[in-house]
Design a protein around this motif. Structure first.
Motif, short mmCIF file in Angstrom:
data_model
loop_
_atom_site.label_atom_id
_atom_site.label_comp_id
_atom_site.label_asym_id
_atom_site.label_seq_id
_atom_site.Cartn_x
_atom_site.Cartn_y
_atom_site.Cartn_z
N THR A 179 -20.78 -33.03 14.61
CA THR A 179 -20.49 -31.60 14.69
C THR A 179 -20.02 -31.12 13.32
OG1 THR A 179 -18.16 -31.95 15.25
CG2 THR A 179 -19.74 -31.83 17.10
N THR A 180 -19.91 -29.82 13.19
CA THR A 180 -19.45 -29.25 11.91
C THR A 180 -17.98 -29.55 11.65
OG1 THR A 180 -19.02 -27.13 13.01
CG2 THR A 180 -21.15 -27.38 11.91
N GLU A 181 -17.25 -30.01 12.65
CA GLU A 181 -15.87 -30.41 12.40
C GLU A 181 -15.83 -31.61 11.46
OE1 GLU A 181 -11.93 -32.11 14.76
OE2 GLU A 181 -13.75 -31.69 15.90
N PHE A 183 -33.14 -38.27 9.45
CA PHE A 183 -32.98 -38.11 10.90
C PHE A 183 -31.70 -37.34 11.21
CE2 PHE A 183 -30.89 -39.71 14.75
CZ PHE A 183 -31.79 -39.26 15.71
N LEU A 184 -30.59 -37.77 10.61
CA LEU A 184 -29.31 -37.08 10.88
C LEU A 184 -29.34 -35.64 10.39
CD1 LEU A 184 -26.70 -39.89 10.21
CD2 LEU A 184 -27.40 -38.93 12.41
N LEU A 185 -29.95 -35.39 9.26
CA LEU A 185 -30.09 -34.00 8.78
C LEU A 185 -30.85 -33.15 9.78
CD1 LEU A 185 -30.99 -33.79 4.97
CD2 LEU A 185 -29.03 -32.82 6.16
N LYS A 186 -31.94 -33.70 10.29
CA LYS A 186 -32.75 -32.97 11.28
C LYS A 186 -31.94 -32.69 12.54
CE LYS A 186 -37.14 -33.28 13.76
NZ LYS A 186 -38.31 -34.11 14.02
N MET A 187 -31.23 -33.69 13.03
CA MET A 187 -30.43 -33.52 14.25
C MET A 187 -29.27 -32.55 14.01
SD MET A 187 -31.97 -35.29 16.55
CE MET A 187 -33.49 -34.90 15.72
N PHE A 188 -28.63 -32.66 12.86
CA PHE A 188 -27.52 -31.78 12.53
C PHE A 188 -27.98 -30.33 12.44
CE2 PHE A 188 -24.60 -29.70 9.53
CZ PHE A 188 -23.40 -29.95 10.16
N GLY A 189 -29.20 -30.14 11.96
CA GLY A 189 -29.74 -28.80 11.76
C GLY A 189 -30.28 -28.13 13.01
N LYS A 190 -30.36 -28.86 14.11
CA LYS A 190 -30.88 -28.25 15.34
C LYS A 190 -29.92 -27.18 15.84
CE LYS A 190 -33.86 -31.72 17.31
NZ LYS A 190 -34.72 -31.53 18.45
N ARG A 191 -30.44 -25.99 16.03
CA ARG A 191 -29.62 -24.90 16.56
C ARG A 191 -29.24 -25.16 18.02
NH1 ARG A 191 -29.22 -20.07 13.68
NH2 ARG A 191 -30.55 -20.00 11.86
N LYS A 204 -29.18 -42.75 19.08
CA LYS A 204 -29.36 -43.11 17.66
C LYS A 204 -28.30 -42.44 16.80
CE LYS A 204 -32.78 -43.36 13.97
NZ LYS A 204 -34.19 -43.16 13.60
N ILE A 205 -27.98 -41.20 17.08
CA ILE A 205 -26.93 -40.50 16.34
C ILE A 205 -25.62 -41.25 16.49
CG2 ILE A 205 -25.48 -38.42 16.26
CD1 ILE A 205 -28.05 -36.86 17.18
N ARG A 206 -25.23 -41.55 17.73
CA ARG A 206 -23.97 -42.27 17.97
C ARG A 206 -23.96 -43.63 17.28
NH1 ARG A 206 -25.05 -39.88 22.71
NH2 ARG A 206 -25.86 -41.77 23.71
N LYS A 207 -25.09 -44.32 17.33
CA LYS A 207 -25.19 -45.65 16.69
C LYS A 207 -25.02 -45.54 15.18
CE LYS A 207 -26.02 -49.97 17.50
NZ LYS A 207 -24.98 -50.78 18.08
N LEU A 208 -25.64 -44.56 14.56
CA LEU A 208 -25.51 -44.38 13.12
C LEU A 208 -24.07 -44.01 12.73
CD1 LEU A 208 -28.86 -42.57 12.28
CD2 LEU A 208 -28.18 -44.88 11.60
N VAL A 209 -23.46 -43.15 13.53
CA VAL A 209 -22.08 -42.75 13.25
C VAL A 209 -21.15 -43.95 13.38
CG1 VAL A 209 -20.13 -41.35 14.05
CG2 VAL A 209 -22.40 -40.31 13.81
N THR A 210 -21.30 -44.72 14.46
CA THR A 210 -20.36 -45.81 14.71
C THR A 210 -20.64 -47.07 13.88
OG1 THR A 210 -21.63 -46.59 16.62
CG2 THR A 210 -19.81 -45.05 17.05
N SER A 211 -21.90 -47.33 13.56
CA SER A 211 -22.20 -48.58 12.87
C SER A 211 -22.39 -48.42 11.36
CB SER A 211 -23.45 -49.25 13.47
OG SER A 211 -24.60 -48.48 13.21
N LYS A 212 -22.60 -47.21 10.90
CA LYS A 212 -22.81 -47.02 9.45
C LYS A 212 -21.78 -46.07 8.84
CE LYS A 212 -27.46 -48.56 9.19
NZ LYS A 212 -28.61 -48.64 8.34
N ILE A 213 -21.67 -44.88 9.40
CA ILE A 213 -20.81 -43.87 8.76
C ILE A 213 -19.34 -44.25 8.86
CG2 ILE A 213 -20.02 -41.48 8.86
CD1 ILE A 213 -22.92 -40.71 9.62
N ILE A 214 -18.86 -44.55 10.06
CA ILE A 214 -17.43 -44.85 10.22
C ILE A 214 -17.02 -46.08 9.40
CG2 ILE A 214 -15.65 -45.60 11.85
CD1 ILE A 214 -16.88 -43.59 13.86
#
Length: 170
Positions: free
Chosen positions: A96-98, A130-138, A150-160
């Protein structure tokens, strides 16, 4: 700031600096180098020309530079600090934008958060795009359950893990 710059004029000196880290003051009692008190978010700025560092700097002082790129960097570090605090509290970090912005995702990509693996076909740019595309979805309701996973997996396994290990965010 001018004394720590190679340039001797404000307009040239301010071009030498970049925001390089963020530290949260535990009791919101930080004091900016300008004397402003009550800082919660204390930034380090580093001179690209000579390596000099100034700390702590408040976001208001960074705004006085009048540089959009520095203001964006302040926002990116702030979002990463929120990701870190939320993850450390054991709460979920949502796309999210938060917690994120296009600039934050770009920063994470450029800094190597999206490591190559078999899921991104050996290229982290695929995760980033992929994340840019998902983030940009209105309309977030159009995100499929597979995409959400996939979003949750990327956030939890790579970003965090990347943010938690990054010494620039404390």
């Amino acid at each position: 700031m001018i004394a720590a710059s190679d340039a001797d004029k404000w307009k040239k000196a301010l071009l030498e600096w970049d925001v390089t880290s963020l530290e949260e003051h535990p009791s919101s009692d930080g004091v900016c180098v300008c004397g402003q008190t009550g800082l919660l978010w204390m930034y380090t700025i580093t001179n690209d020309a000579n390596g000099a560092e100034l700390f702590p700097i408040g976001s208001s002082c960074v705004n006085h530079f009048g540089r959009t790129d520095l203001n964006r960097r302040v926002d990116v570090f702030h979002k990463l600090a929120l990701v870190q605090a939320t993850a450390n509290a054991g709460k979920p970090v949502e796309m999210t934008t938060e917690f994120f912005s296009r600039a934050a995702l770009k920063f994470l990509f450029e800094e190597g958060a999206f490591t190559p693996d078999s899921y991104n076909y050996g290229d982290g740019v695929n995760d980033y795009e992929f994340l840019l595309k998902m983030f940009g979805k209105r309309d977030k309701s159009t995100i499929t359950s597979r995409q959400g996973y996939k979003i949750r997996k990327l956030v939890t396994s790579k970003i965090i893990p990347f943010v938690l290990a990054d010494p620039r965010v404390r």
